[in-house]
Design an enzyme around this catalytic site. Sequence first.
Site, PDB file in Angstrom:
ATOM      1  N   HIS A  78       0.854  -1.199   0.000  1.00 56.84           N
ATOM      2  CA  HIS A  78       0.000   0.000   0.000  1.00 56.84           C
ATOM      3  C   HIS A  78       0.886   1.244   0.000  1.00 56.84           C
ATOM      4  O   HIS A  78       1.679   1.440   0.921  1.00 56.84           O
ATOM      5  CB  HIS A  78      -0.925  -0.001   1.219  1.00 56.84           C
ATOM      6  N   TYR A 206      -9.523   5.402   7.047  1.00 56.92           N
ATOM      7  CA  TYR A 206      -9.699   5.778   8.452  1.00 56.92           C
ATOM      8  C   TYR A 206     -10.750   6.881   8.449  1.00 56.92           C
ATOM      9  O   TYR A 206     -10.541   7.936   7.833  1.00 56.92           O
ATOM     10  CB  TYR A 206      -8.394   6.317   9.041  1.00 56.92           C
ATOM     11  N   PRO A 298      -4.980   0.589  18.471  1.00 58.44           N
ATOM     12  CA  PRO A 298      -4.671   0.103  17.119  1.00 58.44           C
ATOM     13  C   PRO A 298      -4.707   1.171  16.013  1.00 58.44           C
ATOM     14  O   PRO A 298      -4.256   0.902  14.897  1.00 58.44           O
ATOM     15  CB  PRO A 298      -5.719  -0.981  16.869  1.00 58.44           C
ATOM     16  N   LYS A 302       0.386   0.216  15.004  1.00 57.09           N
ATOM     17  CA  LYS A 302       1.759   0.215  15.522  1.00 57.09           C
ATOM     18  C   LYS A 302       2.087  -0.948  16.460  1.00 57.09           C
ATOM     19  O   LYS A 302       3.260  -1.160  16.802  1.00 57.09           O
ATOM     20  CB  LYS A 302       2.044   1.544  16.261  1.00 57.09           C
ATOM     21  N   TYR A 390       3.580   6.583   9.978  1.00 62.25           N
ATOM     22  CA  TYR A 390       2.761   5.437   9.570  1.00 62.25           C
ATOM     23  C   TYR A 390       3.608   4.347   8.909  1.00 62.25           C
ATOM     24  O   TYR A 390       3.457   3.160   9.220  1.00 62.25           O
ATOM     25  CB  TYR A 390       1.632   5.882   8.619  1.00 62.25           C
TER      26      TYR A 390
HETATM   27  P1  RFL Z   1       0.982 -11.514  21.773  1.00 64.31           P
HETATM   28  O1  RFL Z   1       0.537 -11.590  20.360  1.00 64.31           O
HETATM   29  O2  RFL Z   1      -0.016 -11.165  22.804  1.00 64.31           O
HETATM   30  O3  RFL Z   1       1.646 -12.909  22.117  1.00 64.31           O
HETATM   31  C1  RFL Z   1       2.002 -13.251  23.444  1.00 64.31           C
HETATM   32  C2  RFL Z   1       2.005 -14.764  23.567  1.00 64.31           C
HETATM   33  O4  RFL Z   1       2.382 -15.124  24.906  1.00 64.31           O
HETATM   34  C3  RFL Z   1       1.491 -16.118  25.368  1.00 64.31           C
HETATM   35  N1  RFL Z   1       1.464 -16.047  26.841  1.00 64.31           N
HETATM   36  C4  RFL Z   1       2.161 -16.866  27.633  1.00 64.31           C
HETATM   37  N2  RFL Z   1       2.991 -17.872  27.356  1.00 64.31           N
HETATM   38  C5  RFL Z   1       3.561 -18.520  28.401  1.00 64.31           C
HETATM   39  N3  RFL Z   1       3.296 -18.211  29.703  1.00 64.31           N
HETATM   40  C6  RFL Z   1       2.484 -17.190  30.025  1.00 64.31           C
HETATM   41  N4  RFL Z   1       2.233 -16.884  31.299  1.00 64.31           N
HETATM   42  C7  RFL Z   1       1.867 -16.479  28.967  1.00 64.31           C
HETATM   43  N5  RFL Z   1       1.009 -15.437  28.919  1.00 64.31           N
HETATM   44  C8  RFL Z   1       0.770 -15.187  27.620  1.00 64.31           C
HETATM   45  C9  RFL Z   1       0.164 -15.805  24.698  1.00 64.31           C
HETATM   46  O5  RFL Z   1      -0.674 -16.947  24.626  1.00 64.31           O
HETATM   47  C10 RFL Z   1       0.636 -15.356  23.327  1.00 64.31           C
HETATM   48  O6  RFL Z   1       0.725 -16.418  22.408  1.00 64.31           O
HETATM   49  O7  RFL Z   1       2.205 -10.492  21.958  1.00 64.31           O
HETATM   50  P2  RFL Z   1       3.398 -10.158  20.953  1.00 64.31           P
HETATM   51  O8  RFL Z   1       4.023 -11.423  20.409  1.00 64.31           O
HETATM   52  O9  RFL Z   1       4.248  -9.172  21.644  1.00 64.31           O
HETATM   53  O10 RFL Z   1       2.713  -9.482  19.668  1.00 64.31           O
HETATM   54  C11 RFL Z   1       2.055  -8.246  19.795  1.00 64.31           C
HETATM   55  C12 RFL Z   1       0.919  -8.136  18.770  1.00 64.31           C
HETATM   56  O11 RFL Z   1       0.122  -9.298  18.851  1.00 64.31           O
HETATM   57  C13 RFL Z   1       0.063  -6.885  18.989  1.00 64.31           C
HETATM   58  O12 RFL Z   1       0.879  -5.771  19.284  1.00 64.31           O
HETATM   59  C14 RFL Z   1      -0.790  -6.531  17.739  1.00 64.31           C
HETATM   60  O13 RFL Z   1      -1.702  -7.536  17.461  1.00 64.31           O
HETATM   61  C15 RFL Z   1      -1.538  -5.217  17.953  1.00 64.31           C
HETATM   62  N6  RFL Z   1      -2.414  -4.890  16.822  1.00 64.31           N
HETATM   63  C16 RFL Z   1      -1.891  -4.352  15.662  1.00 64.31           C
HETATM   64  N7  RFL Z   1      -0.570  -4.157  15.526  1.00 64.31           N
HETATM   65  C17 RFL Z   1      -0.045  -3.675  14.355  1.00 64.31           C
HETATM   66  O14 RFL Z   1       1.188  -3.503  14.257  1.00 64.31           O
HETATM   67  N8  RFL Z   1      -0.842  -3.392  13.253  1.00 64.31           N
HETATM   68  C18 RFL Z   1      -2.190  -3.559  13.311  1.00 64.31           C
HETATM   69  O15 RFL Z   1      -2.844  -3.365  12.294  1.00 64.31           O
HETATM   70  C19 RFL Z   1      -2.776  -4.028  14.555  1.00 64.31           C
HETATM   71  N9  RFL Z   1      -4.095  -4.213  14.651  1.00 64.31           N
HETATM   72  C20 RFL Z   1      -3.789  -5.102  16.914  1.00 64.31           C
HETATM   73  C21 RFL Z   1      -4.611  -4.735  15.802  1.00 64.31           C
HETATM   74  C22 RFL Z   1      -4.367  -5.659  18.071  1.00 64.31           C
HETATM   75  C23 RFL Z   1      -5.720  -5.842  18.128  1.00 64.31           C
HETATM   76  N10 RFL Z   1      -6.234  -6.425  19.329  1.00 64.31           N
HETATM   77  C24 RFL Z   1      -7.091  -7.536  19.349  1.00 64.31           C
HETATM   78  C25 RFL Z   1      -5.670  -6.051  20.590  1.00 64.31           C
HETATM   79  C26 RFL Z   1      -5.970  -4.915  15.847  1.00 64.31           C
HETATM   80  C27 RFL Z   1      -6.548  -5.451  17.027  1.00 64.31           C
HETATM   81  C28 RFL Z   1      -8.053  -5.579  17.048  1.00 64.31           C
HETATM   82  C1  PHB Z   2      -6.318  -4.317  10.577  1.00 67.45           C
HETATM   83  O1  PHB Z   2      -6.370  -4.585   9.359  1.00 67.45           O
HETATM   84  O2  PHB Z   2      -6.650  -5.152  11.446  1.00 67.45           O
HETATM   85  C2  PHB Z   2      -5.882  -2.969  11.005  1.00 67.45           C
HETATM   86  C3  PHB Z   2      -5.358  -2.094  10.048  1.00 67.45           C
HETATM   87  C4  PHB Z   2      -4.952  -0.830  10.435  1.00 67.45           C
HETATM   88  C5  PHB Z   2      -5.070  -0.451  11.765  1.00 67.45           C
HETATM   89  C6  PHB Z   2      -5.565  -1.323  12.704  1.00 67.45           C
HETATM   90  C7  PHB Z   2      -5.983  -2.600  12.335  1.00 67.45           C
HETATM   91  O3  PHB Z   2      -4.690   0.805  12.116  1.00 67.45           O
END
Ligand code: RFL
Ligand code: PHB
Length: 395
Positions: A78, A206, A298, A302, A390
């Site tokens: 993108h 957005y 989100p 980031k 971004y």
């Molecule tokens: P995670 O993915 O939470 O993984 C942590 C892992 O540790 C395990 N765990 C344990 N294991 C052993 N012992 C314990 N006591 C434990 N406790 C937990 C868990 O089961 C899990 O498998 O953290 P990690 O690896 O640091 O990754 C971070 C990302 O997952 C997170 O920052 C992103 O998903 C945030 N996020 C987004 N980030 C972006 O860069 N771009 C995006 O577009 C974006 N969109 C989003 C998002 C997060 C969202 N939610 C649901 C919070 C959209 C959403 C809706």
């Molecule tokens: C997504 O596709 O899940 C998504 C994309 C951009 C954002 C947050 C989530 O800023």
Amino acid sequence: MRRINQLRTQVAIVGGGPSGLLLSQLLHVQGIDSIVIERKTKDYVLGRIRAGVLERGLVALMEEAGCADRMHAEGIIHDGTLISFGQEMFRVDFADLTGHSVMVYGQTEVTRDLYAAREAAGGRIVCEAEDVVIEGADTDAPTVSYAVQGARQAITCDFIAGCDGFHGVSRKTIPDHLRQEFEKVYPYGWLGILSETPPVNHELIYANSERGFALCSQRNANLSRYYIQCSMSDHVDNWSDEAFWDELKKRIPSDQADTLITGPSIEKSIAPLRSFVTEPMQWGRLFLCGDAAHIVPPTGAKGLNTAASDVHYLYHALRMFYGEGSENGLNTYSQKALLRVWKAERFSWWFSNLMHSYPDHTAFDHKMQIAELEFLRSNRAAQMAMAENYVGLPY
Ligand code: RFL
Ligand code: PHB
């Protein structure tokens, strides 16, 4: 419970999400051994639907980890994004403003590719590890112990990477008096759905609307991800698919709403929004990475990308240690990682404030949002600042 097994590795990684798997695979490529200890099952980890937008830094790390083939084949580049307010819409051209783009490729796919690479290389991933305990992190002999199917096991190691997300144990292992936490909870959440329909636009939208924020995102040509701002107390059961689509259409410009193709949702969930940082990100031989150390709202995508920049710093610090015997990278890890973390926090906070409705906003506050959006629409310097953040600030 009896200790039946004593394992040894160089780096014990607590948490097998994207941070832990990426670190493990990068270390493997450098000949550094690790064991990943994950609380959930493999299917659970691979079933999580989260981030969708990857910065170039994460793309480069996937390449370095030898896991980039499918991402390059299936991911979508993108070069810009759309921002709307009411019926107005404008584009921020990342490629023109910064010379860089982002990659739309789901976190689910990133995790799947990393998992496959770890398995192909015979990497050790312990799943369904309960009651993980970190001991001796402030000594030269740290250990991680856990229970699997009722049997207690222990790993001795040189270092521990705490990659266990916001609810993990790693951060809480750092004594309270050495840890400082900074938090902001936003007065809203995001209701998100995934649907097997073509995206409404080839770029993300957005949307700031008087009814609340909306985001039109995507995973591929026939898989769309949409979000609408909802109240913190809302529940997915309150939202039929029809109600979701109706509300989304009211929040985006009508020419977009008119072409929106709707369909049944295949996933629906609500995420609360918060900003959170813990300092420092290191205690002795324990290093925190990703959501274990910080959370961003989100807006701006980031979260995963900031997790990846932590992994980058820790990976290079460990390489320097094992390759050259230098502790310099390890000693400066927390400071370097936090410098970038706070910039991602600032951007996500700014973009969230700009795009959402607030229950306590006055008419004046709303006018300020619109004035800032008009400024962003018309000012190249403002767009450049937005675009540079971004696409991802340099590591
Ligand atoms: P995670 O993915 O939470 O993984 C942590 C892992 O540790 C395990 N765990 C344990 N294991 C052993 N012992 C314990 N006591 C434990 N406790 C937990 C868990 O089961 C899990 O498998 O953290 P990690 O690896 O640091 O990754 C971070 C990302 O997952 C997170 O920052 C992103 O998903 C945030 N996020 C987004 N980030 C972006 O860069 N771009 C995006 O577009 C974006 N969109 C989003 C998002 C997060 C969202 N939610 C649901 C919070 C959209 C959403 C809706
Ligand atoms: C997504 O596709 O899940 C998504 C994309 C951009 C954002 C947050 C989530 O800023």
